[in-house]
Design an enzyme around this catalytic site. Structure first.
Site, PDB file in Angstrom:
ATOM      1  N   THR A  36       0.870  -1.179   0.000  1.00 31.06           N
ATOM      2  CA  THR A  36       0.000   0.000   0.000  1.00 31.06           C
ATOM      3  C   THR A  36       0.906   1.228   0.000  1.00 31.06           C
ATOM      4  OG1 THR A  36       0.012   0.257   2.400  1.00 31.06           O
ATOM      5  CG2 THR A  36      -1.659  -1.249   1.472  1.00 31.06           C
ATOM      6  N   ASP A  59      -2.440  -9.410  -0.749  1.00 28.31           N
ATOM      7  CA  ASP A  59      -3.336  -8.773   0.223  1.00 28.31           C
ATOM      8  C   ASP A  59      -3.736  -9.824   1.253  1.00 28.31           C
ATOM      9  OD1 ASP A  59      -5.565  -7.646   1.514  1.00 28.31           O
ATOM     10  OD2 ASP A  59      -6.251  -6.656  -0.320  1.00 28.31           O
ATOM     11  N   ILE A  60      -3.624  -9.524   2.531  1.00 30.21           N
ATOM     12  CA  ILE A  60      -3.997 -10.537   3.544  1.00 30.21           C
ATOM     13  C   ILE A  60      -5.502 -10.825   3.526  1.00 30.21           C
ATOM     14  CG2 ILE A  60      -2.023 -10.208   5.102  1.00 30.21           C
ATOM     15  CD1 ILE A  60      -4.029  -8.583   6.941  1.00 30.21           C
ATOM     16  N   GLU A  84      -3.520  -1.091   8.292  1.00 34.51           N
ATOM     17  CA  GLU A  84      -3.558   0.357   8.122  1.00 34.51           C
ATOM     18  C   GLU A  84      -3.210   0.888   9.507  1.00 34.51           C
ATOM     19  OE1 GLU A  84      -3.948   2.279   5.535  1.00 34.51           O
ATOM     20  OE2 GLU A  84      -4.206   0.621   4.137  1.00 34.51           O
ATOM     21  N   THR A 125      -1.528  -2.849  19.631  1.00 33.19           N
ATOM     22  CA  THR A 125      -1.093  -1.523  20.074  1.00 33.19           C
ATOM     23  C   THR A 125      -1.683  -1.148  21.426  1.00 33.19           C
ATOM     24  OG1 THR A 125      -1.338   0.818  19.539  1.00 33.19           O
ATOM     25  CG2 THR A 125      -2.995  -0.632  18.626  1.00 33.19           C
ATOM     26  N   ASP A 126      -0.982  -0.264  22.129  1.00 32.33           N
ATOM     27  CA  ASP A 126      -1.519   0.240  23.402  1.00 32.33           C
ATOM     28  C   ASP A 126      -2.786   1.073  23.190  1.00 32.33           C
ATOM     29  OD1 ASP A 126      -0.346   2.506  22.247  1.00 32.33           O
ATOM     30  OD2 ASP A 126       0.992   2.947  23.937  1.00 32.33           O
ATOM     31  N   GLU A 127      -3.020   1.511  21.947  1.00 31.88           N
ATOM     32  CA  GLU A 127      -4.181   2.376  21.696  1.00 31.88           C
ATOM     33  C   GLU A 127      -5.510   1.661  21.939  1.00 31.88           C
ATOM     34  OE1 GLU A 127      -4.108   4.925  18.328  1.00 31.88           O
ATOM     35  OE2 GLU A 127      -1.954   5.236  18.471  1.00 31.88           O
ATOM     36  N   TYR A 153      -9.113   3.493  13.931  1.00 31.61           N
ATOM     37  CA  TYR A 153      -7.903   2.652  13.893  1.00 31.61           C
ATOM     38  C   TYR A 153      -7.843   1.750  15.118  1.00 31.61           C
ATOM     39  CZ  TYR A 153      -3.065   1.381  14.956  1.00 31.61           C
ATOM     40  OH  TYR A 153      -1.938   0.680  15.315  1.00 31.61           O
ATOM     41  N   ALA A 155     -10.133   0.972  17.253  1.00 38.62           N
ATOM     42  CA  ALA A 155     -11.275   0.046  17.342  1.00 38.62           C
ATOM     43  C   ALA A 155     -11.032  -1.162  16.443  1.00 38.62           C
ATOM     44  CB  ALA A 155     -12.560   0.765  16.937  1.00 38.62           C
ATOM     45  N   LYS A 157      -8.105  -2.384  15.604  1.00 35.49           N
ATOM     46  CA  LYS A 157      -7.056  -3.207  16.208  1.00 35.49           C
ATOM     47  C   LYS A 157      -7.616  -3.998  17.398  1.00 35.49           C
ATOM     48  CE  LYS A 157      -3.212  -3.329  15.271  1.00 35.49           C
ATOM     49  NZ  LYS A 157      -2.473  -4.174  14.287  1.00 35.49           N
ATOM     50  N   LYS A 192       4.211   9.872  10.412  1.00 37.77           N
ATOM     51  CA  LYS A 192       4.162   9.708  11.870  1.00 37.77           C
ATOM     52  C   LYS A 192       4.998  10.802  12.532  1.00 37.77           C
ATOM     53  CE  LYS A 192       1.696   6.004  11.325  1.00 37.77           C
ATOM     54  NZ  LYS A 192       2.191   4.731  10.902  1.00 37.77           N
ATOM     55  N   VAL A 209       2.272  20.951  15.309  1.00 33.58           N
ATOM     56  CA  VAL A 209       1.958  20.272  16.580  1.00 33.58           C
ATOM     57  C   VAL A 209       0.452  20.378  16.825  1.00 33.58           C
ATOM     58  CG1 VAL A 209       2.313  20.381  19.078  1.00 33.58           C
ATOM     59  CG2 VAL A 209       4.248  20.689  17.524  1.00 33.58           C
TER      60      VAL A 209
END
Ligand code: NAD
Ligand code: TDX
Length: 339
Positions: A36, A59-60, A84, A125-127, A153, A155, A157, A192, A209
């Site tokens: 991608t 593609d998975i 993603e 992820t910690d998110e 994102y 949600a 994960k 990022k 920022v």
């Protein structure tokens, strides 16, 4: 053994492939990546000719191709990095996040079930835990903290984590999940925070920022993340979740100022822009379980890691200059043009 690494043309997956090939000289690595916007085959150029490495553009979500690959290679382990991964993009357009992060993970899990793959590892992820308030520094996420995703994102994960754990419980698939804090290091896509600020500063462009700049992230050098996944694959218990963190919390603004200082650029480049929607305030990971049970510790402290990272972006300008001058420019205009 043969290990499938999905998403290996991206930031962490590529670093993991370099780590695995060096640390496990008897093993083969098959990288499955859709390439991608975030995937870059040139990142893997140093291993493309290695006889122990094989790249497959796929593609998975493509179950027929997965079926062929699993039947042909019978992998001993699958590590799923493919995703993603950018929160801002998920706010613009959630759908592809659900497709890749949820349906893609489901397709991989079904392939592992069918071919009785001895180990599946989901890179999370910690998110998925949501955020912590800024005025309670004693609080940190543990593996038993409730899931409380804020963005499409996170949600997506969190859904993939739950699916993975359900396949372990219901079908006996030997699967593990790791939830890591923010990574930084070589080969990170310049959308990022850290690589974006380095690339902008080197071009004397404004450093955007979000909000107050006081949001806090916990930073881990990417190689430490790769070593953590390695020990979880070797010694982690199926059905378990392992938090991975750098124990190095920093306000975003402090990171940006640190980059200015290292590059000798003026802080007047810093521009406060409108905040991210639903912007998580603070992430802080307690990785005590991984340290106690699997004897893992981060090895690269932030000062050393950020210097190494900045050096890498200085030494590898063609890699990121090609990205920022190409298709990505349209994204940058859209996201930051009127912000
Ligand atoms: P990245 O965006 O740099 O790379 C993602 C890779 O996945 C790309 O090579 C892309 O081409 C590939 N990909 C995307 N959709 C695909 C699909 N449908 N099929 C096959 N390949 C596909 O991401 P990253 O920062 O390297 O993150 C890797 C993983 O680690 C992700 O699952 C992410 O959620 C997780 N994670 C990232 C961080 C971080 O700080 N970057 C922290 C914790 C967890
Ligand atoms: O231009 C920017 N300005 C800014 O202030 C960008 C790109 C980010 N930020 C802020 C938002 C966040 O508070 O910096 C912080 C870090 O932002 P990102 O680099 O987008 O990372 P984050 O949203 O924290 O998510 C990252 O860590 C967890 C990864 O992108 C995820 O894939 C991972 O799961």
């Amino acid at each position: 053994m043969t290990i499938f690494v999905t998403g290996g043309a991206g930031f962490i997956g590529a670093n993991f492939i370099f780590h695995w090939l060096a640390a496990h000289p008897g093993d083969r690595v098959v990288c499955i990546d859709k390439l991608t916007y975030a995937g870059n085959l040139s990142t893997l150029s140093s291993v493309l000719k290695n006889p122990r490495f094989h790249f497959v553009k796929a593609d998975i979500c493509d179950r027929d191709t997965l079926d062929r690959l699993f039947a042909g290679e019978c992998p001993d382990a699958v590590v799923n990095f493919a995703a993603e991964s950018h929160v801002d993009r998920s706010i613009e357009d959630p759908e592809v996040f659900l497709r890749t992060n949820v349906m893609g993970t489901a397709a991989l899990l079904d392939a592992c079930r069918k071919y009785e793959t001895p180990r599946f590892h989901q890179v999370s992820t910690d998110e998925v835990y949501g955020d912590l308030p800024l005025d309670r520094p004693e609080l940190r996420f543990t593996e038993t903290t409730n899931l409380h995703a804020s963005s499409p994102y996170s949600a997506s994960k969190a859904s993939a984590d739950l699916l993975t754990l359900s396949y372990c419980r219901t079908f006996g698939l030997p699967a593990t999940v790791s939830r890591c804090s923010n990574n930084y290091g070589p080969w990170q896509f310049p959308e990022k925070l850290i690589p974006l600020m380095i690339a902008n500063a080197l071009q004397d462009k404004p450093l955007p920022v979000y909000g107050t700049g006081k949001n806090i992230r916990d930073w881990l050098y990417v190689e430490d993340h790769c070593r953590a996944i390695d020990v979880i694959l070797q010694k982690g218990r199926p059905g378990e979740v392992y938090n991975i963190g750098g124990n190095h919390e920093m306000e975003n603004i402090a990171i940006v100022k640190r980059i200015c200082r290292e590059l000798g650029k003026p802080e007047s480049l810093i521009t406060y822009v409108s905040d991210r929607k639903g912007h998580d305030l603070r992430y802080a990971i307690d990785s005590g379980k991984l340290q106690r049970e699997l004897d893992w510790m981060p090895e690269t402290n932030f000062e050393e890691g950020i210097r190494r990272t900045i050096r890498w972006y200085l030494d590898n300008r063609p890699w990121w200059e090609e990205i920022v001058s190409g298709e990505y420019q349209g994204y940058y205009e859209k996201m930051y043009g009127n912000r």
